[in-house]
Design an enzyme around this catalytic site. Structure first.
Site, short mmCIF file in Angstrom:
data_model
loop_
_atom_site.label_atom_id
_atom_site.label_comp_id
_atom_site.label_asym_id
_atom_site.label_seq_id
_atom_site.Cartn_x
_atom_site.Cartn_y
_atom_site.Cartn_z
N GLU A 139 0.83 -1.14 0.11
CA GLU A 139 -0.13 0.26 0.02
C GLU A 139 0.74 1.35 -0.14
O GLU A 139 1.91 1.33 0.87
CB GLU A 139 -0.92 -0.04 1.25
CG GLU A 139 -1.77 1.25 1.48
CD GLU A 139 -2.43 1.79 0.13
OE1 GLU A 139 -2.44 3.12 -0.13
OE2 GLU A 139 -3.08 0.87 -0.37
N ALA A 140 0.62 2.16 -0.92
CA ALA A 140 1.44 3.49 -1.04
C ALA A 140 1.08 4.26 0.13
O ALA A 140 1.99 5.12 0.38
CB ALA A 140 1.21 4.09 -2.26
N HIS B 282 -16.52 7.36 -8.82
CA HIS B 282 -16.52 5.93 -9.24
C HIS B 282 -16.10 5.71 -10.31
O HIS B 282 -16.59 5.13 -11.53
CB HIS B 282 -18.14 5.62 -9.31
CG HIS B 282 -19.04 5.96 -7.94
ND1 HIS B 282 -20.43 6.15 -7.98
CD2 HIS B 282 -18.71 6.02 -6.81
CE1 HIS B 282 -20.97 6.44 -6.88
NE2 HIS B 282 -20.03 6.30 -5.96
#
Length: 534
Positions: A34-35, A472
Site C-alpha cells: 500500500e502506497a 466511481h
C-alpha cells in the site's frame, strides 16, 4: 524460488479482500503493498468524517481531471484513497450493489461467470447485513452493514413525497425490488465505526498470520519480468528501492493507478509508451481507455425553517457529538446525513433505473461554525442526482515515465448528448418529488441549479457548467472476450503471464450504484478464481 506466492499491489477495497482470502491457506505466502499509511485517524473511523477525509491530501491521491470543452474547461476533482483500505476508507459509505441487469449485461457481453446469479453469492459472502441472513443478504461476512439512523433526517416526509409523486417504494434495493425510494444503507459497524475494507477484512487476527506481510508507505514503481512473464515488482519503501519476486502479481490499485502502473511497465498502447521512452512489452491498446464515471448534478433548496442538520454543526454541539461517538458509538456523528436513496427510471423504454437520487437535510459543503467568529452554514436540503449508465467514455494516460507524476485523466464527462438529456430528466424528476406537499412545506426556494432555469436549453447549459462526478471510476482495464479487451473473464492480462487485475478497472460497464459493493464482490470472486475455486 520466489519471495512470495502472491503480491497484491494496492490495499484498497479489492486488495484487502484478496489479502485475507488468499492467506487463508497457511502454505501460501502473500505480500500486500500500500502506497499510503494507516487508517487510525478519527476522520477515517467516524462516519461523518468522510468529507474531511476526502479533502485531506495525506489520505488521498489528490487527482484532478484535465479541462474539457463540453464541461466549460473545468478541472474536476477526482481524489482516490491513498491509505490502507483505499477509497473504502474515505468514501461516503453507501452500500448499493446495483440492478441485477447490470451484472447480466456483463455475462451477455461474454464474461461468463459474472451474471447476477453468479455474483450474488459473493455479495452475500462479503457482508453481515443489518437485515440478517436471507436469500439476498449475508449474515456472517466481514463487512457490517447498517441502516442509516434517520432521526431528524426527514426520511418519512421524503418517502411520502416519492409516493405522492407516483414513484415506487422499496425496503431493500439490494433485494427483490431494486427500484424506487428506500432507506439508506452504509458500511458502518454496530459500534458506529466505518467498516472499511481494511477494518473488515484485515482484522488483528488476519494481520497476525505469519504467511501475510502488509507493507504501508510502499510505492510500487513498476513490474518485474522474467522473459515474457511478470515475476514481481519494484517497490520504494523505507527510503530504498527493492525488487520482490512472486509466482503471481495481482494489481488492485484502482481504475487510475492500475493502468498507470501497467503502462509504466511497458503494457499498454504502443505509440503512447514510445512517446515516453518506455520499452514496449505488450501492445495492449485499451489499457487506460474505456473510462466510465457517474456524472452528478446537485439540486439544493433553501430550507424554510432552521431545522436541518446544520444545527448539529455548531462547534459545541459537534464536540459533544464527537465525544458521544467516541465513547458509545451513537449519536448524529455515528451514521450518515442521508434521508434515503431513490433508484428511478426516468427514460422511456429502459429496463432498469437510470438515475439515482441521494437526499440529505444539509448543504454538501456545510462545516463546523463558531458563533461570533464564523457564519453558520445555510439551512438547506441537498440532492445528488446521479446518472447511472453514462454513454460517454473517457480515458487516462501517462503524464510522464515517473510513477510520482499523476496521470492525465480525460473524463469525457457529458461527451454524449444523451447523458445530458438523462440528467435533465433526473433533475425534473427530483423537482417533481420536492414539489410534493410533504417536501414543499420544508423548502423556501431552489438555490441550485436555480428555479429560473426551466427550458431544456437552460437546464442543459447548467448541467454542463455544474456537473461533477461521484468518485466511481471504472473500466480502464476492462475484461471481455473481444480482441480489444485488456483482461480475460478470469482477470488475466491478455498475452502476459503471471499478472491479473482485480479492482474497478475490470468492469466492462459500470453498475448503476455506488461501486464499492461491486468491488468487494470482485475481490471475493477474484480470490476464488486465483485459487481455482470459481
Amino acid at each position: 524460488m520466489a519471495d512470495y506466492d502472491y503480491i497484491i499491489v494496492g490495499a484498497g477495497t479489492a486488495g484487502c479482500v484478496l489479502a485475507r482470502r488468499l492467506s487463508e491457506d497457511p502454505r501460501v505466502r502473500v505480500l500486500l503493498l500500500e502506497a499510503g499509511g494507516g487508517d487510525t485517524h478519527p476522520y477515517l473511523r467516524m462516519p461523518l468524517g468522510f468529507m474531511k477525509a476526502l479533502r485531506t491530501p495525506r489520505f488521498t491521491w489528490p487527482y484532478w481531471s484535465e479541462p474539457e470543452a463540453q464541461t466549460g474547461n473545468r478541472r474536476v476533482p477526482i481524489p482516490r484513497g491513498r491509505v490502507i483500505g483505499g477509497s473504502s476508507s474515505i468514501n461516503g459509505m453507501f452500500h448499493i450493489r446495483g440492478h441485477r441487469g447490470d451484472y447480466d449485461e456483463w455475462r451477455d457481453l461474454g464474461c461468463s461467470g459474472w451474471g447476477y446469479d453468479d455474483v450474488l453469492p459473493y455479495f452475500k459472502r462479503s457482508e453481515t447485513s443489518w437485515r440478517g441472513e436471507g436469500p439476498y443478504h449475508g449474515g456472517d461476512g466481514p463487512v457490517q452493514l447498517s441502516r442509516i439512523r434517520n432521526v431528524g433526517l426527514f426520511e418519512e416526509e421524503l418517502r411520502q413525497a416519492y409516493a405522492d409523486a407516483g414513484y415506487p417504494l422499496t425496503e431493500d434495493y439490494d433485494g427483490e425490488d431494486q427500484e424506487g425510494f428506500g432507506p439508506g444503507q452504509i458500511t458502518v459497524d454496530k459500534r458506529g465505526r466505518r467498516a472499511s475494507a481494511a477494518r473488515a477484512y484485515l482484522t488483528a487476527e488476519v494481520r497476525a498470520r505469519p504467511n501475510l506481510v502488509i507493507l504501508t508507505r510502499a510505492l510500487t514503481e513498476r513490474l518485474l519480468f522474467a522473459s515474457e512473464r511478470v515475476s514481481g515488482v519494484v517497490v520504494r519503501h523505507g527510503g530504498a528501492v527493492h525488487e520482490i519476486t512472486a509466482g503471481e502479481v495481482i494489481l488492485s490499485a484502482g481504475a487510475y493507478n492500475t493502468p498507470q502502473l501497467m503502462m509504466l511497465s511497458g503494457l499498454g498502447p504502443e505509440a503512447h509508451l514510445r512517446e515516453h521512452g518506455i520499452p514496449v512489452r505488450a501492445d495492449l491498446a485499451r489499457v487506460g481507455q474505456d473510462l466510465l464515471e457517474h456524472p452528478r448534478l446537485d439540486l439544493v433548496y433553501q430550507a424554510a425553517r432552521p431545522e436541518t442538520f446544520s444545527r448539529q454543526l455548531r462547534w459545541d454541539r459537534a464536540a459533544l457529538s464527537a465525544l458521544r461517538w467516541w465513547v458509545s458509538g451513537t449519536g448524529p456523528f455515528s451514521s450518515h446525513v442521508c434521508s434515503g436513496s431513490a433508484q428511478l427510471r426516468v427514460t422511456e423504454g429502459v429496463d432498469r433505473p437510470d438515475i439515482q437520487i441521494l437526499s440529505s437535510p444539509v448543504a454538501i459543503r456545510a462545516d463546523l461554525w463558531f458563533p461570533g467568529l464564523t457564519p453558520p452554514p445555510p439551512h438547506a436540503f441537498y440532492a445528488s442526482i446521479c446518472l447511472l449508465h453514462p454513454k460517454s467514455r473517457g480515458h487516462m494516460e501517462l503524464r510522464s515515465a515517473s510513477i510520482t507524476d499523476a496521470p492525465k485523466v480525460f473524463l469525457n464527462l457529458l461527451g454524449d448528448d444523451e447523458d445530458v438529456a438523462t440528467l435533465r430528466r433526473g433533475l425534473q424528476a427530483a423537482r417533481h418529488v420536492y414539489g410534493m406537499p410533504t417536501q414543499a412545506a420544508l423548502m423556501a426556494h431552489e438555490l441550485q441549479p436555480g428555479a429560473p432555469l426551466q427550458t431544456d436549453a437552460e437546464i442543459d447549459a447548467a448541467i454542463r457548467a455544474q456537473a461533477g462526478v461521484t468518485q466511481h471510476p471504472a473500466g480502464t482495464c476492462r475484461m471481455g472476450v473481444d480482441d480489444a479487451a485488456v483482461l480475460t473473464p478470469d482477470l488475466r492480462v491478455r498475452g502476459v503471464a503471471g499478472l491479473r487485475v482485480a479492482d474497478a478497472s475490470i468492469m466492462p460497464t459500470i453498475p448503476g450504484s455506488n461501486i464499492n459493493a461491486a468491488v468487494l464482490m470482485i475481490g471475493e470472486k477474484a480470490a476464488d478464481l486465483i485459487k481455482g475455486a470459481a
